[in-house]
Scaffold this active site. Structure first.
Site, mmCIF file in Angstrom:
data_model
loop_
_atom_site.group_PDB
_atom_site.id
_atom_site.type_symbol
_atom_site.label_atom_id
_atom_site.label_comp_id
_atom_site.label_asym_id
_atom_site.label_seq_id
_atom_site.Cartn_x
_atom_site.Cartn_y
_atom_site.Cartn_z
ATOM 1 C CE LYS A 125 24.816 -0.569 19.041
ATOM 2 N NZ LYS A 125 24.719 -0.500 20.497
ATOM 3 C CE LYS A 130 21.614 7.755 23.337
ATOM 4 N NZ LYS A 130 21.113 6.562 23.987
ATOM 5 C CE LYS A 182 15.828 2.725 17.167
ATOM 6 N NZ LYS A 182 15.051 1.955 18.148
#
Ligand code: TRP
Length: 334
Positions: free
Chosen positions: A200, A120, A203
């Site tokens: 995967k 991240k 959004k």
């Protein structure tokens, strides 16, 4: 084994989901559907984790609306506020307090090993300290309610291992208080992106990559029809990732006869992808349509605020009692 009768002898579950956008079918089949099923056997506490969501870039006016929208989505999917506790995390500031206490017994080294942080932190320019200590907040979520079981996806196992370490360290320093946590990993449903089936479903990759649980049928149809089926050179043996993904969706809808039939066609070399896509679309809509209908009804009833504050009230009673004990054990003001 007999099924426990009352909430007292039921094992407690905690799980959380971030209000970071529309719920997609990866979330539904991978997590929420399990949450719904677990309500039969466990004392379930489910939280919309907005404190977690603010560790990445966000807009304040969108955040609250998203939390409410997600609550409606979860209820529409079958989370039952009569049987489970559902609330917005920040309604209970004790989560943040316990996070702070745990931050004092978590080592920098352990946090530095978290792979989710490594991933991240590469996606944003501004890496908040909150993003780094995110797994401590997650431990606090679970342990604030002394939950024993945590339904999560595989990608959260490392965070749960850290939660277990934190609980053990607390217990050995301050006395036995927290139970051992065990993950409940769902059936491993890992739906991939329609437009890039090697990733995967998510959004953040953009519209074409996911199917929203509340998305309208026409738009879902279009996305499935244009799903990538064969990318790059065809592998010598087996199925391409995109086709395997369509099969996975079909399997998850529970239509096992159709699934077998399509598989047989694939093996025989007679499968037409356009036909497979049509069938995936139709079976998927059979799952989604009733949820969407329920969502519309719940929205029209306008009770969500009330339901969430009743949920927070239930959670607060447990949180307050536990934090009082924790404060006393640690030697903080009581
Ligand atoms: N980190 C989890 C995720 O991204 C969400 C989460 C926050 C959570 N707190 C939790 C999951 C506590 C389980 C238990 O999926």
């Amino acid at each position: 084994m007999q099924r426990p009768q009352t909430s007292h002898d039921r094992m407690r579950i905690f799980s959380g989901i971030q209000p970071t956008g529309t719920l997609h079918i990866g979330n539904y089949f991978g997590a929420i559907r399990n949450w719904v099923a677990l309500q039969d056997d466990y004392d379930c506490i489910y939280s919309i984790v907005d404190y977690h969501a603010i560790t990445a870039p966000f807009k304040p006016d969108k955040l609250r609306r998203r939390s409410h929208d997600l609550a409606l989505d979860l209820l529409a999917c079958g989370i039952d506020p009569e049987r489970s506790t559902i609330f917005i995390q920040s309604a209970i500031p004790e989560h943040a307090e316990l996070c702070w206490i745990f931050s004092a017994i978590t080592s920098f080294g352990d946090l530095s090993r978290m792979t989710q942080f490594k991933e991240k932190s590469q996606e944003t320019d501004f890496i908040s300290a909150g993003l780094f200590i995110y797994p401590i907040l997650q431990a606090a979520d679970i342990l604030l309610y002394r939950a024993q079981r945590v339904p999560v996806g595989e990608d959260q196992l490392q965070h749960l291992e850290l939660s277990r370490r934190i609980a053990r360290r607390f217990n050995s320093r301050f006395g036995d208080f927290f139970p051992e946590i065990e993950p409940i990993v769902g059936k491993g449903a890992r739906i991939m992106s329609l437009a890039n089936p090697s990733r995967k479903m998510s959004k953040s990759d953009g519209e074409a990559h996911y199917i929203g649980v509340m998305e309208d049928a026409r738009s879902i149809h279009k996305k499935i029809r244009s799903a990538v089926t064969d990318i790059g050179p065809t592998p010598a043996q087996g199925m391409s990732e995109g086709v395997a993904n369509l099969f996975q969706i079909l399997e998850l809808t529970g239509e096992s006869d159709l699934y077998q039939e399509m598989q047989a066609e694939f093996v025989a070399g007679t499968l037409r992808y356009s036909n497979l896509k049509e069938i995936v679309f139709q079976t998927l809509m059979e799952v989604l349509a009733p949820i969407q209908k329920q969502r519309a009804q719940l929205a029209a009833e306008g009770q969500i605020e009330k339901i969430l504050s009743a949920g927070a009230e239930k959670a607060r009673v447990i949180a307050k009692e536990n934090i009082r004990t924790i404060r006393r054990m640690v030697g903080l003001a009581v």
